[in-house]
Motif scaffolding. Structure first.
Motif, PDB file in Angstrom:
ATOM      1  N   MET A 270       0.790  -1.169   0.361  1.00 16.08           N
ATOM      2  CA  MET A 270      -0.122  -0.165   0.005  1.00 16.08           C
ATOM      3  C   MET A 270       0.878   1.209   0.091  1.00 16.08           C
ATOM      4  O   MET A 270       0.478   2.404  -0.601  1.00 16.08           O
ATOM      5  N   LEU A 271       1.988   1.283   0.758  1.00 18.90           N
ATOM      6  CA  LEU A 271       2.778   2.522   0.697  1.00 18.90           C
ATOM      7  C   LEU A 271       3.230   2.964  -0.505  1.00 18.90           C
ATOM      8  O   LEU A 271       3.444   4.338  -0.830  1.00 18.90           O
ATOM      9  N   VAL A 272       3.523   2.257  -1.519  1.00 20.81           N
ATOM     10  CA  VAL A 272       3.928   2.675  -2.976  1.00 20.81           C
ATOM     11  C   VAL A 272       2.881   2.161  -3.976  1.00 20.81           C
ATOM     12  O   VAL A 272       3.147   2.126  -5.189  1.00 20.81           O
ATOM     13  N   SER A 273       1.775   1.805  -3.451  1.00 14.85           N
ATOM     14  CA  SER A 273       0.389   1.232  -4.627  1.00 14.85           C
ATOM     15  C   SER A 273       0.130   2.474  -5.451  1.00 14.85           C
ATOM     16  O   SER A 273       0.331   2.110  -6.800  1.00 14.85           O
ATOM     17  N   SER A 274       0.358   3.726  -5.085  1.00 13.91           N
ATOM     18  CA  SER A 274       0.019   4.933  -6.013  1.00 13.91           C
ATOM     19  C   SER A 274       1.390   5.259  -6.976  1.00 13.91           C
ATOM     20  O   SER A 274       1.143   5.629  -8.013  1.00 13.91           O
ATOM     21  N   PHE A 275       2.627   4.732  -6.542  1.00 13.40           N
ATOM     22  CA  PHE A 275       3.622   4.930  -7.266  1.00 13.40           C
ATOM     23  C   PHE A 275       3.595   4.003  -8.649  1.00 13.40           C
ATOM     24  O   PHE A 275       4.071   4.742  -9.643  1.00 13.40           O
ATOM     25  N   SER A 276       2.999   2.998  -8.441  1.00 17.76           N
ATOM     26  CA  SER A 276       3.108   2.404  -9.763  1.00 17.76           C
ATOM     27  C   SER A 276       2.079   3.211 -11.046  1.00 17.76           C
ATOM     28  O   SER A 276       2.448   3.182 -11.999  1.00 17.76           O
ATOM     29  N   SER A 277       1.018   3.743 -10.324  1.00 16.91           N
ATOM     30  CA  SER A 277       0.302   4.578 -11.213  1.00 16.91           C
ATOM     31  C   SER A 277       1.013   5.769 -11.909  1.00 16.91           C
ATOM     32  O   SER A 277       1.127   5.934 -13.015  1.00 16.91           O
ATOM     33  N   PHE A 278       1.763   6.370 -10.697  1.00 15.78           N
ATOM     34  CA  PHE A 278       2.698   7.501 -11.230  1.00 15.78           C
ATOM     35  C   PHE A 278       3.653   7.071 -12.468  1.00 15.78           C
ATOM     36  O   PHE A 278       3.982   8.051 -13.410  1.00 15.78           O
ATOM     37  N   VAL A 336       9.671 -12.021  -6.042  1.00 14.54           N
ATOM     38  CA  VAL A 336      10.227 -12.006  -7.488  1.00 14.54           C
ATOM     39  C   VAL A 336       9.731 -11.135  -8.404  1.00 14.54           C
ATOM     40  O   VAL A 336      10.165 -10.406  -9.214  1.00 14.54           O
ATOM     41  N   GLY A 337       8.115 -11.115  -8.291  1.00  7.97           N
ATOM     42  CA  GLY A 337       7.246 -10.259  -8.988  1.00  7.97           C
ATOM     43  C   GLY A 337       7.576  -8.754  -8.934  1.00  7.97           C
ATOM     44  O   GLY A 337       7.783  -8.049  -9.981  1.00  7.97           O
ATOM     45  N   TYR A 338       8.024  -8.277  -7.755  1.00  5.22           N
ATOM     46  CA  TYR A 338       8.325  -7.108  -7.751  1.00  5.22           C
ATOM     47  C   TYR A 338       9.595  -6.781  -8.105  1.00  5.22           C
ATOM     48  O   TYR A 338       9.776  -5.692  -8.755  1.00  5.22           O
ATOM     49  N   GLY A 339      10.506  -7.584  -7.913  1.00  6.08           N
ATOM     50  CA  GLY A 339      11.865  -7.341  -8.481  1.00  6.08           C
ATOM     51  C   GLY A 339      11.602  -7.206 -10.270  1.00  6.08           C
ATOM     52  O   GLY A 339      12.280  -6.452 -10.851  1.00  6.08           O
ATOM     53  N   LEU A 340      10.922  -8.068 -10.605  1.00  8.64           N
ATOM     54  CA  LEU A 340      10.864  -8.214 -12.238  1.00  8.64           C
ATOM     55  C   LEU A 340      10.302  -6.705 -12.606  1.00  8.64           C
ATOM     56  O   LEU A 340      10.736  -6.256 -13.981  1.00  8.64           O
ATOM     57  N   LYS A 341       9.622  -5.843 -11.909  1.00 12.92           N
ATOM     58  CA  LYS A 341       8.997  -4.718 -12.320  1.00 12.92           C
ATOM     59  C   LYS A 341       9.885  -3.739 -12.873  1.00 12.92           C
ATOM     60  O   LYS A 341       9.960  -3.059 -13.922  1.00 12.92           O
ATOM     61  N   TRP A 342      11.396  -3.712 -12.164  1.00  8.33           N
ATOM     62  CA  TRP A 342      12.308  -2.803 -12.682  1.00  8.33           C
ATOM     63  C   TRP A 342      12.671  -3.116 -14.325  1.00  8.33           C
ATOM     64  O   TRP A 342      13.074  -2.372 -14.911  1.00  8.33           O
ATOM     65  N   PHE A 343      12.577  -4.461 -14.702  1.00  7.76           N
ATOM     66  CA  PHE A 343      13.032  -4.699 -16.193  1.00  7.76           C
ATOM     67  C   PHE A 343      11.734  -4.631 -17.169  1.00  7.76           C
ATOM     68  O   PHE A 343      12.024  -4.354 -18.151  1.00  7.76           O
ATOM     69  N   CYS A 344      10.501  -4.424 -16.564  1.00 13.85           N
ATOM     70  CA  CYS A 344       9.544  -4.369 -17.359  1.00 13.85           C
ATOM     71  C   CYS A 344       8.843  -3.126 -17.374  1.00 13.85           C
ATOM     72  O   CYS A 344       7.609  -2.757 -18.166  1.00 13.85           O
ATOM     73  N   TYR A 345       9.175  -2.028 -16.669  1.00 16.97           N
ATOM     74  CA  TYR A 345       8.795  -0.715 -17.046  1.00 16.97           C
ATOM     75  C   TYR A 345       9.754  -0.048 -18.094  1.00 16.97           C
ATOM     76  O   TYR A 345      10.918   0.680 -17.808  1.00 16.97           O
ATOM     77  N   ASP A 346       9.284  -0.258 -19.370  1.00 15.47           N
ATOM     78  CA  ASP A 346       9.821   0.047 -20.662  1.00 15.47           C
ATOM     79  C   ASP A 346       8.776   1.003 -21.429  1.00 15.47           C
ATOM     80  O   ASP A 346       7.911   0.535 -21.826  1.00 15.47           O
ATOM     81  N   VAL A 440      12.432   3.331  -8.013  1.00 21.16           N
ATOM     82  CA  VAL A 440      12.991   2.168  -6.808  1.00 21.16           C
ATOM     83  C   VAL A 440      12.176   2.245  -5.541  1.00 21.16           C
ATOM     84  O   VAL A 440      12.360   1.021  -5.167  1.00 21.16           O
ATOM     85  N   PHE A 441      11.376   3.314  -5.335  1.00 20.37           N
ATOM     86  CA  PHE A 441      10.321   3.083  -4.047  1.00 20.37           C
ATOM     87  C   PHE A 441       9.222   2.189  -4.448  1.00 20.37           C
ATOM     88  O   PHE A 441       9.027   1.051  -3.739  1.00 20.37           O
ATOM     89  N   ASP A 442       9.050   1.895  -5.575  1.00 19.42           N
ATOM     90  CA  ASP A 442       7.868   1.231  -6.154  1.00 19.42           C
ATOM     91  C   ASP A 442       8.185  -0.270  -5.913  1.00 19.42           C
ATOM     92  O   ASP A 442       7.330  -1.305  -5.734  1.00 19.42           O
ATOM     93  N   ILE A 443       9.488  -0.596  -5.985  1.00 25.16           N
ATOM     94  CA  ILE A 443       9.924  -2.032  -6.162  1.00 25.16           C
ATOM     95  C   ILE A 443      10.510  -2.392  -4.897  1.00 25.16           C
ATOM     96  O   ILE A 443      10.312  -3.441  -4.368  1.00 25.16           O
ATOM     97  N   LEU A 444      11.201  -1.521  -4.406  1.00 21.53           N
ATOM     98  CA  LEU A 444      12.187  -2.080  -3.092  1.00 21.53           C
ATOM     99  C   LEU A 444      11.731  -2.205  -1.966  1.00 21.53           C
ATOM    100  O   LEU A 444      11.670  -2.976  -0.997  1.00 21.53           O
ATOM    101  N   VAL A 445      10.496  -1.146  -1.724  1.00 18.91           N
ATOM    102  CA  VAL A 445       9.833  -1.089  -0.384  1.00 18.91           C
ATOM    103  C   VAL A 445       8.942  -2.525  -0.209  1.00 18.91           C
ATOM    104  O   VAL A 445       9.158  -3.056   0.947  1.00 18.91           O
ATOM    105  N   PRO A 446       8.264  -2.938  -1.050  1.00 17.45           N
ATOM    106  CA  PRO A 446       7.467  -4.176  -0.937  1.00 17.45           C
ATOM    107  C   PRO A 446       8.410  -5.431  -0.742  1.00 17.45           C
ATOM    108  O   PRO A 446       8.074  -6.227  -0.100  1.00 17.45           O
TER     109      PRO A 446
END
Length: 485
Positions: A270-278, A336-346, A440-446
């Motif tokens: 939840m802390l970074v849930s809105s970050f994905s939208s941004f 694992v899914g959270y970490g994968l986001k770093w490579f998939c924000y393209d 960074v926040f969107d991925i590392l925090v969760p």
């Protein structure tokens, strides 16, 4: 691990599971909609993100008192309709009506007006929400005494409740739709009315069609003002009883571990849930809100559909691996899914952002399926040690911890968003540092909070074997061995 089959009289009829699950749909819709729709306060009314974070957080802090009080009241109510059902019925109706009014934000007023309007309205809304949600949660803990049937019930409820998460990611796109509304604020007004009506109708279903398992003879005799010579004496006795029950609950170590793990997994998300939208709007789509909104919707839909599958899988696996081990596996997959986001924000291939969604879904999909079932087991252990049934108190404190974390997460998210240097006025022209920190926040925090949750649950010792021992002893005390229905 012991092998046994659930007795037929301990299985909850499927229609009754569906009825209980209707409450999950209303519950999730109310909780999720207010968070998603709050984006309008930033993009539509141009309020400071930190202020919006406070607006989301402050009303939830009142739950620190109202949730446990409602749990205590529910536990100690004796009526012809049961302990839980009257509150579920009334709470659903009132919460739906108040939610609809909350978003009727008039145009052309100051930031201060909007702050106080929304703050006071939210406090009233969450009070009504508590009257509905706390007894509904407690009802689920007591519908069956069976270790695995509890997980099946929570699986069905979580499955039905997940439909809210299919719809909610599209709310922003609906509110922003120029063909439907003149602007997003008008969209919030119309959408809130539809949500309020839906919740009022669906939320009363558990009260109408579910039946509580315990009769008055199974429960502690102290309730209400029975036996008190005066109103003040009864009030004093209930205040003392509430304090003792609250203290005993928050000191119960197995329960604290469930609360801690849930707090971390859910509120790390939840802390970074809105970050994905941004990130999607301003990094992947360069500030294109319409294009970003569509992919926010698709990401949420893929996550929700995946969660349906996760719930079914977790319910099946739990009966074979046990609840704790299943939690380890599911939470690990989500990391694992959270970490994968770093490579998939393209920005060149926006469709890649859908790939991590099924893996991330394992975290929350398993969490509330397993934790609800485990809290029910804890209620039995508590009864063994204290002689009292306190589902309402346990459920209220468990969900208060979740909501407290949500309040802190929503409050901190606004400040954390300011730390990144985000400026809504810049649109797609956000600084590189801002876009980097958002990711960074969107991925590392969760990832970090989920890892700590696994560590906490490593020492949880209420296994299936122990839960069965507890149940047999409770049945022996009641003189109802094999008679639980």
């Amino acid at each position: 691990m012991p092998e046994y089959s659930t007795a037929s009289q301990e299985r909850i009829p499927f229609p009754r599971k569906l009825a209980y699950g209707a409450g999950a749909l209303a519950n999730n819709l109310l909780g999720a909609a207010i968070g998603m729709m709050s984006i309008v306060l930033v993009t539509g009314l141009k309020l400071n993100p930190a202020v919006v974070g406070l607006l989301m957080a402050i009303p939830r802090l009142t739950d620190a008192l109202t949730d446990p009080m409602m749990g205590y009241v529910s536990d100690h109510t004796r009526s012809r309709w049961g302990r839980r059902r009257p509150y579920i019925f009334v709470g659903a109706l009132v919460a739906g009506v108040v939610f609809a009014f909350l978003w009727q934000l008039p145009a052309g007023y100051s930031d201060s007006f909007y702050f106080w309007y929304f703050l006071l309205g939210s406090i009233v809304f969450y009070l009504a929400y508590t009257v509905f949600a706390t007894p509904w949660v407690a009802m689920g803990y007591e519908l069956t005494p069976d270790y695995n049937e509890r997980t099946r019930l929570m699986g069905v409820a979580n499955f039905i409740g997940q439909f809210a998460w299919v719809a909610v990611p599209w709310f922003y796109a609906i509110m922003e739709n120029d063909a439907l509304f003149e602007d997003s604020v008008a969209g919030a007004r119309g959408l809130a009315i539809a949500i309020g009506i839906f919740v009022a109708l669906v939320g009363i279903v558990p009260a109408v069609f579910c039946r509580e398992r315990f009769s008055e003879s199974d429960l502690s005799p102290e309730a209400g003002y029975e036996g008190a010579s005066s109103f003040l004496e009864g009030l004093k006795r209930n205040a003392v009883g509430f304090a003792k029950g609250f203290w005993a609950t928050i000191r119960f170590l197995p329960f604290l571990k469930l609360c801690g793990a849930t707090f971390l997994v859910f509120n790390g998300f939840m802390l970074v849930s809105s970050f994905s939208s941004f990130v999607i709007i301003y990094y992947v789509f360069g500030g294109d809100q319409d294009g970003g909104a569509r992919y926010i919707g698709w990401f949420g839909t893929v996550s929700s559909v995946s969660t349906f599958c996760v719930i079914l899988l977790v319910t099946w696996v739990s009966a074979r691996l046990g609840k704790r081990r299943t939690f380890f596996v599911a939470t690990g997959i989500s990391i694992v899914g959270y970490g994968l986001k770093w490579f998939c924000y393209d920005p060149q291939q926006p469709q890649l952002l859908l790939l991590p969604a099924p893996l991330i879904a394992f975290g929350l999909g398993a969490l509330f399926t397993l934790m609800g079932s485990m809290v029910a087991d804890v209620c039995d252990l508590d009864e063994l040690e204290t002689g009292e049934r306190r589902e309402g108190m346990f459920g209220s404190i468990f969900w208060w911890v979740v909501k407290l974390g949500m309040a802190l997460a929503l409050a901190l998210s606004g400040f954390l968003l300011n730390v990144t240097g985000f400026d809504a006025e810049l649109g797609g022209g956000q600084a590189e540092r801002t876009l980097f920190l958002l990711r960074v926040f969107d991925i590392l925090v969760p990832m970090l909070t989920s890892g700590i949750a696994i560590w906490i649950m490593a020492s949880y010792r209420l296994t299936e074997a122990r839960a069965l021992e507890v149940r047999r002893e409770l049945e022996r005390r009641r003189g109802r061995v094999g008679q639980e229905t």
